[in-house]
Each structure stands twice: as structure tokens, then as C-alpha cells.
Motif scaffolding. Structure first.
Motif, PDB file in Angstrom:
ATOM      1  N   VAL A  58       0.848  -1.194   0.000  1.00  0.00           N
ATOM      2  CA  VAL A  58       0.000   0.000   0.000  1.00  0.00           C
ATOM      3  C   VAL A  58       0.883   1.244   0.000  1.00  0.00           C
ATOM      4  CG1 VAL A  58      -1.826   1.263   1.191  1.00  0.00           C
ATOM      5  CG2 VAL A  58      -1.780  -1.251   1.292  1.00  0.00           C
ATOM      6  N   GLY A  59       0.848   1.994  -1.090  1.00  0.00           N
ATOM      7  CA  GLY A  59       1.615   3.229  -1.183  1.00  0.00           C
ATOM      8  C   GLY A  59       0.733   4.419  -0.857  1.00  0.00           C
ATOM      9  N   LEU A  60       1.217   5.304  -0.006  1.00  0.00           N
ATOM     10  CA  LEU A  60       0.445   6.474   0.418  1.00  0.00           C
ATOM     11  C   LEU A  60       1.166   7.745  -0.005  1.00  0.00           C
ATOM     12  CD1 LEU A  60      -1.889   7.791   1.948  1.00  0.00           C
ATOM     13  CD2 LEU A  60      -0.625   7.427   4.082  1.00  0.00           C
ATOM     14  N   VAL A  61       0.489   8.555  -0.807  1.00  0.00           N
ATOM     15  CA  VAL A  61       1.019   9.842  -1.241  1.00  0.00           C
ATOM     16  C   VAL A  61       0.276  10.930  -0.485  1.00  0.00           C
ATOM     17  CG1 VAL A  61       1.345  11.432  -3.173  1.00  0.00           C
ATOM     18  CG2 VAL A  61       1.569   8.966  -3.548  1.00  0.00           C
ATOM     19  N   PHE A  62       0.997  11.676   0.346  1.00  0.00           N
ATOM     20  CA  PHE A  62       0.382  12.729   1.133  1.00  0.00           C
ATOM     21  C   PHE A  62       0.169  13.982   0.293  1.00  0.00           C
ATOM     22  CE2 PHE A  62       2.505  10.149   4.380  1.00  0.00           C
ATOM     23  CZ  PHE A  62       1.493  10.010   5.315  1.00  0.00           C
ATOM     24  N   GLN A  63      -0.622  14.899   0.856  1.00  0.00           N
ATOM     25  CA  GLN A  63      -0.751  16.219   0.254  1.00  0.00           C
ATOM     26  C   GLN A  63       0.615  16.905   0.278  1.00  0.00           C
ATOM     27  OE1 GLN A  63      -3.237  19.055   2.387  1.00  0.00           O
ATOM     28  NE2 GLN A  63      -4.159  19.718   0.468  1.00  0.00           N
ATOM     29  N   TYR A  64       0.977  17.588  -0.816  1.00  0.00           N
ATOM     30  CA  TYR A  64       2.277  18.223  -0.982  1.00  0.00           C
ATOM     31  C   TYR A  64       3.403  17.225  -0.694  1.00  0.00           C
ATOM     32  CZ  TYR A  64      -0.583  22.419  -0.891  1.00  0.00           C
ATOM     33  OH  TYR A  64      -1.547  23.367  -1.174  1.00  0.00           O
ATOM     34  N   PRO A  65       3.458  16.118  -1.442  1.00  0.00           N
ATOM     35  CA  PRO A  65       4.471  15.078  -1.189  1.00  0.00           C
ATOM     36  C   PRO A  65       5.899  15.566  -1.394  1.00  0.00           C
ATOM     37  CG  PRO A  65       3.397  14.701  -3.304  1.00  0.00           C
ATOM     38  CD  PRO A  65       2.613  15.789  -2.608  1.00  0.00           C
ATOM     39  N   GLU A  66       6.053  16.674  -2.132  1.00  0.00           N
ATOM     40  CA  GLU A  66       7.408  17.187  -2.379  1.00  0.00           C
ATOM     41  C   GLU A  66       8.107  17.613  -1.097  1.00  0.00           C
ATOM     42  OE1 GLU A  66       4.432  20.468  -3.650  1.00  0.00           O
ATOM     43  OE2 GLU A  66       4.591  18.285  -3.686  1.00  0.00           O
ATOM     44  N   TYR A  67       7.339  17.858  -0.033  1.00  0.00           N
ATOM     45  CA  TYR A  67       7.956  18.233   1.237  1.00  0.00           C
ATOM     46  C   TYR A  67       8.653  17.050   1.909  1.00  0.00           C
ATOM     47  CZ  TYR A  67       5.131  22.493   0.863  1.00  0.00           C
ATOM     48  OH  TYR A  67       4.566  23.675   0.433  1.00  0.00           O
TER      49      TYR A  67
END
Length: 287
Positions: A85-94
């Protein structure tokens, strides 16, 4: 395998003056390969829900099984869960932190014990999937443009080849072209690997255009669950929860109020364009 959620509840700060029930008796079944959008106003429980999917938080009560892994067990195999399970958060660039883009993308696969050859293959594939040229691989991620940074961060998740891809507002702050590019790369990954995609978004037009299923969260419960057409036809209920419907649906209602026989259920730009072309509106036609 699929995602099975039964009577899931989550309470923050239980037994304190700050106790708050973020989820209450949530029941869902998400089959493999489905593209699901989760929507709801701030505080509706959508972020709490998706954070359960890779073990970031544990249920207060109820059960949740993801890709055959029971998250209510005392010893959840978190490493295996987060591989799947891959989770990409909001604003992942941070979340970028390595010296080069290649090293950042390789971080996850490197923790799987893969050979260097396999890691390199995954890095190159992930960069290709997100549309980044090979020339950025040895650059510092902090020297990239804002859009490139986000792509690099998403590549780091895709390099794990997750079976379930969970994205929490991945298009926040992007212009229309940027939104389209990010959503396209997600769809390309889904098609290549047959992955389940769970997208949290506030953009109803994007949701109407890409999702197969829409889950509407409200006050910690599932308020609506169905196809985009089924959900967005509930205009009054959506508005009572502080949610918009796609702009095309609003336009369709306006045209009906002015005497045009616009069919019910039009929610995407392509559907509206097809209707207008068929009607020859403003002198247009399909010929």
C-alpha cells in the motif's frame, strides 16, 4: 484480494477532554483494481480513513483487512503492508530528503532487500512513469521545479510497485495542466499494474471525470457511495453537507431552467460537449 472494512471506528484522545470520534461504524468493500474517490468537507473523516490503510493509525474498534493483511492483529507486518500500500500525502514534495532524485526514488526499494540491478530498474521505470527525463536522476531534488518535485516524490512511492495506491489531495495547489498531468500518470500506473487507486480530492470535476466510484464521508460516516453519476445526482444532499457538484452538472441545471432539454446525469465536459454538438448549439455539428 481486496480491502474489507467492517464497523470501523476511530476515536482520537479517548478518555480525555479532547476526545473526538473521527470515524463511526464505517463499512466498505473495495475490490482490486477499482478507482475510488473519497470526498467530504474538512473534518469529515476521509483522511483518518485512508491513514488506516497502511497502518499509520490503528482502529479503535471494528476490523480492516488490506490485501489479506488483518490490521487489527497485535503484530501487523507493517513492512509488508507498506510494500503493498503506497500512500502519497498532500504536498508530497515536502518529503524529499536525499542528495539526488535517483537516491530518493531508490529509498523504498532499497529497504526491500532488492539487488542493485533491480533497484536501478525500478528507479528508471518510476521516473519514466511520472514523466521525468533521465537527466534529472543525478540532480538534487531541491533544484527541480515545483511540479518536478511532486513528480519525483510520487515516483518514490511508485518505485515500490504498490498494489494499492492511496493519494491524499495529490493535485492540491496545481494549475489545470498540472492536475491533468498528475492524474494521468496515476491512471497510467493503474493500467500497467492493475492497482487499486483511492484518491482523496476536493475537485469534483476531476472526480466526475476519472473515478469509477465515489465515497462521500460526512461526520465520520459514509453518507453516499456509488458511481459518480449516482452520487452527483444527489445535488441537494451534497450541498447540505457543504459539498459542490461538478461545474458541468451546475451548467446542465442552468440550461434546463432556461428551457433546454439537457438529459439528467450529465456530469463531465465530454458528455456536455457531446450533447451540445448533437444539438448543433451555436452552429456547431459533428459533420
Amino acid at each position: 484480494m481486496s480491502i474489507t472494512i467492517k464497523h470501523l471506528s476511530h476515536i482520537y484522545a479517548p478518555g480525555t477532554p479532547f476526545e473526538y470520534a473521527a470515524l463511526s461504524d464505517v463499512c466498505l468493500e473495495i475490490p482490486d483494481g477499482q478507482y475510488v474517490a473519497v470526498i467530504g468537507h474538512t473534518g469529515s473523516g476521509k483522511s483518518t480513513l485512508i491513514q488506516h490503510l497502511n497502518g499509520l493509525i490503528r482502529p479503535t474498534s471494528g476490523s480492516i483487512t488490506v490485501q489479506g493483511i488483518d490490521l487489527t492483529e497485535k503484530k501487523v507486518p507493517l513492512r509488508e503492508l507498506r510494500r503493498r500500500v503506497g500512500l502519497v500525502f498532500q504536498y508530497p514534495e515536502y518529503q524529499l530528503f536525499e542528495e539526488t532524485v535517483a537516491k530518493d526514488v531508490a529509498f523504498g526499494p532499497g529497504n526491500l532487500g532488492l539487488s542493485q540491478e533491480e533497484i536501478t530498474e525500478r528507479v528508471n521505470e518510476a521516473l519514466n512513469l511520472v514523466g521525468l527525463p533521465e537527466s534529472v536522476a543525478e540532480m538534487s531534488p531541491f533544484d527541480l521545479s515545483g511540479g518536478q518535485k511532486r513528480r519525483a516524490a510520487i515516483a518514490g512511492v511508485l518505485s515500490m510497485r504498490p498494489e494499492v495506491l492511496v493519494l491524499d489531495e495529490p493535485i492540491a495547489g496545481l494549475d489545470p495542466l498540472g492536475r491533468h498531468e498528475i492524474l494521468s500518470l496515476v491512471e497510467n500506473y493503474r493500467r500497467k499494474y492493475g492497482a487499486t487507486v483511492i484518491l482523496v480530492s476536493h475537485n469534483m470535476d476531476d472526480v466526475a471525470d476519472i473515478a469509477e466510484r465515489v465515497i462521500v464521508m460526512n461526520k465520520g460516516t459514509v453518507a453516499l457511495d456509488g458511481s459518480p453519476r449516482q452520487v452527483f445526482s444527489q445535488t441537494e444532499q451534497m450541498r447540505s453537507m457543504g459539498l459542490d457538484v461538478p461545474q458541468v452538472a451546475i451548467l446542465a441545471d442552468l440550461l434546463r431552467s432556461r428551457g433546454m432539454d439537457v438529459p439528467q446525469g450529465i456530469i463531465t465536459e465530454q458528455e456536455m460537449l457531446g450533447y451540445l454538438l448533437d444539438k448543433g448549439v451555436a452552429g456547431c455539428s459533428r459533420t
